[in-house]
Design a protein around this motif. Sequence first.
Motif, mmCIF file in Angstrom:
data_model
loop_
_atom_site.group_PDB
_atom_site.id
_atom_site.type_symbol
_atom_site.label_atom_id
_atom_site.label_comp_id
_atom_site.label_asym_id
_atom_site.label_seq_id
_atom_site.Cartn_x
_atom_site.Cartn_y
_atom_site.Cartn_z
ATOM 1 N N SER A 102 0.823 -1.214 0.000
ATOM 2 C CA SER A 102 0.000 0.000 0.000
ATOM 3 C C SER A 102 0.854 1.260 0.000
ATOM 4 N N MET A 103 2.140 1.126 0.376
ATOM 5 C CA MET A 103 3.020 2.297 0.340
ATOM 6 C C MET A 103 3.751 2.426 -0.989
ATOM 7 N N GLY A 104 3.393 1.587 -1.925
ATOM 8 C CA GLY A 104 3.979 1.699 -3.258
ATOM 9 C C GLY A 104 5.233 0.858 -3.442
ATOM 10 N N PHE A 105 5.525 -0.018 -2.500
ATOM 11 C CA PHE A 105 6.675 -0.910 -2.659
ATOM 12 C C PHE A 105 6.158 -2.335 -2.891
ATOM 13 N N GLY A 106 7.101 -3.248 -3.163
ATOM 14 C CA GLY A 106 6.714 -4.648 -3.255
ATOM 15 C C GLY A 106 6.265 -5.085 -4.625
ATOM 16 N N ALA A 107 6.868 -4.473 -5.674
ATOM 17 C CA ALA A 107 6.531 -4.890 -7.035
ATOM 18 C C ALA A 107 7.404 -6.062 -7.485
ATOM 19 N N GLY A 108 8.297 -6.473 -6.589
ATOM 20 C CA GLY A 108 9.168 -7.595 -6.952
ATOM 21 C C GLY A 108 10.221 -7.233 -7.982
ATOM 22 N N MET A 109 10.528 -5.949 -8.083
ATOM 23 C CA MET A 109 11.499 -5.491 -9.090
ATOM 24 C C MET A 109 12.839 -5.099 -8.478
ATOM 25 N N GLY A 110 12.904 -5.102 -7.131
ATOM 26 C CA GLY A 110 14.099 -4.602 -6.451
ATOM 27 C C GLY A 110 15.359 -5.369 -6.813
ATOM 28 N N LEU A 111 15.379 -6.641 -6.505
ATOM 29 C CA LEU A 111 16.584 -7.431 -6.785
ATOM 30 C C LEU A 111 16.917 -7.478 -8.278
#
Lengths: 141, 449
Positions: A102-111
């Motif tokens: 909900s804060m706009g993170f966690g799209a699984g694109m970081g790594l």
Amino acid sequence: MSGITFTYKIEGGDFVNAGKASSEIKRTLKQLNVAQKTIRRVVVSLYEAEVNIVAHAHRGNIDVAINSENISIILKDEGPGIKDIDKAMEVGFSTASPSVISMGFGAGMGLPNMKKNSDYLNVESEVGVGTTVTIKVALIE
Amino acid sequence: MKKDSLYHAIHIDIEKCIGCSHCIKVCPTEALHIWDGHSNLNTERCIDCDECYRVCPVGAIQVEDDGLAQIKQFTTKVALIPSVFMGQFPIHVKAREVFKAIQELGFTYVYEVEEGSQLVEDLITEKIENQEKTPIISSFCPAVLRLIQVNFPQFTDNIINLKTPVDITATSIRKQLKHKENVGVFYFTPCSAKITSLKAPIGEEESVLDGVINMDSVFNKIQATLNNVTPTVKKHKKEISNNAIKPDHILWSLTGGEIKNLPGTCLSIDGIKNIISFLDRIETRGCHEIDFLEMKGCDQGCAGGILTPQNRFITAQRLRNRAKYYSEYYNENPEESPIYHTDGISFDEVKTLKIKPRSIIKFDSDPMKALRKMEQSQKIEKILPSLDCGACGFASCKALNRNIIEGKADLEYCFVLQRKKEEIGELTSKESKGVLEKIWGEQKFKNNI
Ligand SMILES: Nc1ncnc2c1ncn2[C@@H]1O[C@H](COP(=O)(O)OP(=O)(O)O)[C@@H](O)[C@H]1O
Ligand code: SF4
Ligand code: SF4
Ligand SMILES: [Mg+2]
């Protein structure tokens, strides 16, 4: 070899301050007159790794070392660790909680983005203990 | 116009300056420091944001004013008026009356700056729809452009290569008046940044304007003329304006004025400090969801320009009222809808050169040397007290640090370090006082306790 070092402490769940280390390192690289594209790559990688500690771990340390040839960043956290690192590296894979999403993170694109933007990426992890991410980017072509 | 890229329209009157250091503290680029008892401007760092002007208690920061006499060298004298000038007057004062008063100052014609806004709006819309590099950054505010040049070089590529409504309207006027003799076009400016951008342009070889008139210097004269006219109540299209601007565009120079009719996701930010923190944020985190970024250095946009005589909030409200009045008028009289004189102008005529980065952040162009300087700077950081008191004549310990690295200052400038050095016998108290006198001027040390 001569160089400079920086250390930052990161608190898990502290989304207010997430990105501060990245912002400071960015400023340092601008002061060093590093090429804009290279700065971009470092900042994208570091920011994603910084946010991962905030989003997924309890607390961590960032150690940055810069010399005339490269920047090396070690992010060591205490946290749940990563069960399957290969899986975590996959585009779109995420275990982020709904509140993190909900804060706009966690799209699984970081790594995947860290991999794409760095010259060297190493992830070591022990479940229940923590994760250590090492990122290196060459500062000169 | 002269092409001195380090020219700035503001300067410090050292006779007036009392060396209070208020201006040093508000400068966003650390362009000011105290030496010799007065403030000094580093022209390489100044971005013309006018923040210093606002805080000076004695009016020692002055804006170059070429005055009205400059228009005499032209036969056909054109005044180019931004709506924000109309916002200096209450709504019952008709545009036509103000234009007449301007003509009485000696101008042959009066045109409105925002005539050019329609073309800008169309061209930005096209760029947004073509999905060009995002976010597209507005080229409107010269202080913002300079800020990006010196502090955020990465974003120079995002600045739209398009002239502002002032320049576009000036181009259009020159076409319309090409049969007239010796045409001079003068822009009524709300700030020093627009003066600098005329005299030392960054996105063009030479300005299309011939000069600027400072709003504050003509306001009283116009006000006096207006006091002498009996207001006309008769409704006639000539009374609302030249009939060449869209009601929405009256708001162009206010915060949010540029994005009102744009497609996509657009954001407007005002205030130089807000802009700096926003750009810093998106430089770190990226910015994918925003198509167009409007940024205006002054709070409330040009209504907050330092040369506008009236309160910024009242000005903004008056302009909103005017826009409403125009739009109602056009609804009632559709046959009189505005005519855009910029219709025949092509993109090639209104595009700008690429704005080049000019970093003031880098310690050295050579990364090796820069690294050595940074090592030195880290050592100095450990010695300085992080007090940011300003007694050294610089805005902060960091600013002193940088100036030491640049060879422009010494550790002894720090008054805390002076005490330490006195303690270990490296400095006598007389020498300490000597340093402080050089920074703050002898005068400040003359009074007896
Ligand atoms: N420092 C970390 N500690 C624990 N788990 C992590 C850490 N970094 C990444 N992970 C795991 O790897 C997954 C993928 O990470 P990433 O690619 O950054 O995507 P996201 O953070 O959007 O979920 C995360 O969802 C999480 O399960
Ligand atoms: S604000 Fe700056 S220019 Fe004005 S008196 Fe103080 S030091 Fe001088
Ligand atoms: S503590 Fe020293 S270096 Fe810092 S601002 Fe004050 S005088 Fe300058
Ligand atoms: Mg992540």
